[in-house]
Scaffold this motif. Structure first.
Motif, PDB file in Angstrom:
ATOM      1  N   LYS A   1      38.247  30.610  33.075  1.00  0.00           N
ATOM      2  CA  LYS A   1      37.241  31.368  32.327  1.00  0.00           C
ATOM      3  C   LYS A   1      35.865  31.103  32.915  1.00  0.00           C
ATOM      4  O   LYS A   1      35.469  29.980  33.090  1.00  0.00           O
ATOM      5  CB  LYS A   1      37.259  30.948  30.851  1.00  0.00           C
ATOM      6  CG  LYS A   1      36.223  31.675  30.003  1.00  0.00           C
ATOM      7  CD  LYS A   1      36.352  31.282  28.550  1.00  0.00           C
ATOM      8  CE  LYS A   1      36.064  29.812  28.376  1.00  0.00           C
ATOM      9  NZ  LYS A   1      36.136  29.402  26.965  1.00  0.00           N
TER      10      LYS A   1
ATOM     11  N   LEU B   1      45.251  44.390  30.231  1.00  0.00           N
ATOM     12  CA  LEU B   1      45.680  43.001  30.344  1.00  0.00           C
ATOM     13  C   LEU B   1      47.199  42.893  30.433  1.00  0.00           C
ATOM     14  O   LEU B   1      47.733  42.080  31.197  1.00  0.00           O
ATOM     15  CB  LEU B   1      45.172  42.196  29.145  1.00  0.00           C
ATOM     16  CG  LEU B   1      43.744  41.653  29.210  1.00  0.00           C
ATOM     17  CD1 LEU B   1      43.352  41.064  27.867  1.00  0.00           C
ATOM     18  CD2 LEU B   1      43.599  40.619  30.318  1.00  0.00           C
TER      19      LEU B   1
ATOM     20  N   ILE C   1      40.555  39.163  25.261  1.00  0.00           N
ATOM     21  CA  ILE C   1      40.788  38.622  26.601  1.00  0.00           C
ATOM     22  C   ILE C   1      41.083  37.132  26.527  1.00  0.00           C
ATOM     23  O   ILE C   1      41.995  36.629  27.192  1.00  0.00           O
ATOM     24  CB  ILE C   1      39.564  38.899  27.500  1.00  0.00           C
ATOM     25  CG1 ILE C   1      39.486  40.396  27.825  1.00  0.00           C
ATOM     26  CG2 ILE C   1      39.630  38.085  28.779  1.00  0.00           C
ATOM     27  CD1 ILE C   1      38.242  40.789  28.577  1.00  0.00           C
TER      28      ILE C   1
ATOM     29  N   LYS D   1      44.926  36.400  27.720  1.00  0.00           N
ATOM     30  CA  LYS D   1      44.798  36.323  29.177  1.00  0.00           C
ATOM     31  C   LYS D   1      46.008  35.685  29.848  1.00  0.00           C
ATOM     32  O   LYS D   1      46.257  35.901  31.038  1.00  0.00           O
ATOM     33  CB  LYS D   1      43.540  35.553  29.556  1.00  0.00           C
ATOM     34  CG  LYS D   1      43.549  34.082  29.167  1.00  0.00           C
ATOM     35  CD  LYS D   1      42.258  33.406  29.577  1.00  0.00           C
ATOM     36  CE  LYS D   1      42.264  31.916  29.277  1.00  0.00           C
ATOM     37  NZ  LYS D   1      42.307  31.625  27.842  1.00  0.00           N
TER      38      LYS D   1
ATOM     39  N   ILE E   1      40.293  34.610  34.702  1.00  0.00           N
ATOM     40  CA  ILE E   1      39.424  35.596  34.077  1.00  0.00           C
ATOM     41  C   ILE E   1      37.943  35.268  34.297  1.00  0.00           C
ATOM     42  O   ILE E   1      37.539  34.108  34.227  1.00  0.00           O
ATOM     43  CB  ILE E   1      39.686  35.663  32.558  1.00  0.00           C
ATOM     44  CG1 ILE E   1      41.115  36.109  32.271  1.00  0.00           C
ATOM     45  CG2 ILE E   1      38.684  36.578  31.859  1.00  0.00           C
ATOM     46  CD1 ILE E   1      41.377  37.566  32.529  1.00  0.00           C
TER      47      ILE E   1
END
Length: 435
Positions: free
Chosen positions: A299, A136, A215, A219, A224
């Motif tokens: 997301k 990441l 995550i 992020k 993502i």
């Protein structure tokens, strides 16, 4: 024209775990369905005495690439291996390679993970959680990144019966746990692992839950998507039915049962067998990558149909997962995409798939001649007859030792014999009358 295929044409893709089971299928499908993809970078580390170059060469010889090899004999030229180690700071990538990735990569597929259920907690954390964190960090610096796709598991939250498409609170604070395992002795970590895991059945599901939370927290501005497949099995259709190259998951059970080694499995007949073909999982992954990049969603968490777990914890229970995001994604695909990137598991004929799975294990895992199937069936029949004969003999011995000695058993025996005699006498008399 497929919208998904068109998106990847001209793109530069980074894949971790490309030498693994799902990684190979992902690389193959990407190169075959989007032949004009610009480049596919793969992070590879030396392993088991093999250099990075040797591992990549062996991967490209794999039968899974036969179809794309026919269409594009020079497909390997688009694969760019990068020497890297997820457990090391900054992934142990050279400055030159890092600069190349930061300026060129458009989409990241993070497939690398240890899938061993009995992996020591420290190593599982280093690869599954800390490795994800380091990747990441690299991805946030990429100048042209459009999507980051993380392969998780449907069982990351298996401590819950009903699992929604959300990120749940972690079993522990990841960074505190990282600090803990860094300075504690290995033996101490091993001793406290059961306490740390709590209700999680193993270090694999535990570290996957931590990774999802990491995550969400780190992020940044990345687009993502998290994919939650259940236990991944042999291919359904692509690149050909039944392809498998790993004894992990259900494959080992099928092989052991087929060879007559495994005769009993602890399971619950009422539980759902949660298993998904690898090509279904990869088709969903590529479609999710396209959707995440094109629609710029922050997301999107997807999970595939349920599958069968090997251990008692999973084979004796069932869970309920929502799949609204997956259904939404399916509704956004045009007709051509629905054919080319089919992840509608409702079309799957399970009995045909299981048969293909077993044949694939015989052909690709055991490298056995398919002409030997009749002999294999005969072998299984012999094993079955031996088992029946053994069970019958055992029952007779038990009867003679523990039951036949009792007066009641003898009376029952005489009664049964008498009934049989009367029945035969009646049958003969009836036959005589008819004649």
């Amino acid at each position: 024209m497929s919208s998904v295929s068109a998106y990847y044409n001209g793109k530069t893709v980074l894949i971790t775990g490309a030498t693994g089971f799902m990684g190979k299928v992902l690389v193959e499908k990407l190169l075959r369905s989007s032949p004009d993809v610009k480049a596919v970078y793969i992070l590879v580390r030396p392993k088991a005495g093999q250099s990075m170059q040797e591992r990549v060469a062996n991967m490209l010889k794999c039968k899974v690439f036969d179809r794309v090899r026919e269409d594009c004999p020079n497909f390997h030229e688009k694969i760019k291996p990068i020497n890297a180690e997820l457990t090391q700071p900054k992934l142990a990538i050279s400055a030159e390679d890092e600069e190349e990735l930061l300026t060129r990569v458009n989409i990241v597929f993070h497939c690398a993970a240890t899938v061993r259920f009995d992996e020591p907690l420290k190593h599982a954390l280093q690869l599954n959680a800390m490795g994800t964190q380091r990747l990441l960090e690299l991805a946030r610096q990429m100048q042209n990144l459009e999507a980051f796709i993380h392969i998780s598991t449907a069982y990351a939250n298996c401590v819950r019966k009903c699992i929604d498409e959300v990120i749940y609170p972690p079993p522990a604070e990841p960074k505190k746990l990282f600090d803990l395992v860094e300075w504690l002795d290995e033996s101490i970590i091993q001793d406290i692992t059961p306490k740390l895991l709590g209700d999680w059945p193993n270090t694999y599901t535990y570290t996957k839950a931590l990774s999802e939370y990491l995550i969400q927290q780190e992020k940044g501005n990345l687009n993502i998507a998290i994919i939650r497949p259940s236990i991944v099995g042999a291919s359904w259709h692509e690149p050909f039915p039944g392809w498998i190259d790993s004894f992990n998951g259900t494959s080992g059970i099928f092989v052991a049962a087929g060879k007559g080694i495994l005769r009993t499995v602890i399971a619950n007949n009422e539980a759902v067998a949660d298993m998904i073909p690898v090509d279904v999982a990869i088709n969903l992954t590529l479609a999710a990558g396209w959707f995440t990049a094109v629609h710029r969603m922050m997301k999107i968490i997807n999970r595939l149909h349920k599958s069968m777990m090997l251990l008692q914890y999973f084979s004796t229970q069932s869970w309920d997962w929502s799949s609204d995001n997956m259904n939404m994604l399916m509704s956004h695909l045009n007709t051509e995409d629905k054919k080319l990137y089919n992840f509608d598991v409702r079309q799957l004929h399970w009995s045909e798939y299981i048969e293909s799975y077993c044949l694939g294990a015989k052909k690709y895992l055991l490298n056995e001649d398919m002409a030997g199937i009749p002999a294999a069936k005969q072998h299984l029949r012999k094993l079955r007859n031996i088992r029946y004969a053994f069970n019958t003999t055992l029952l007779v011995i038990i009867w003679r030792i523990f039951i036949a000695r009792s007066q009641m058993a003898r009376n029952i025996w005489y009664f049964v014999v008498s009934l049989c005699y009367k029945f035969l006498s009646y049958f003969r008399a009836s036959s005589t009358l008819r004649h």
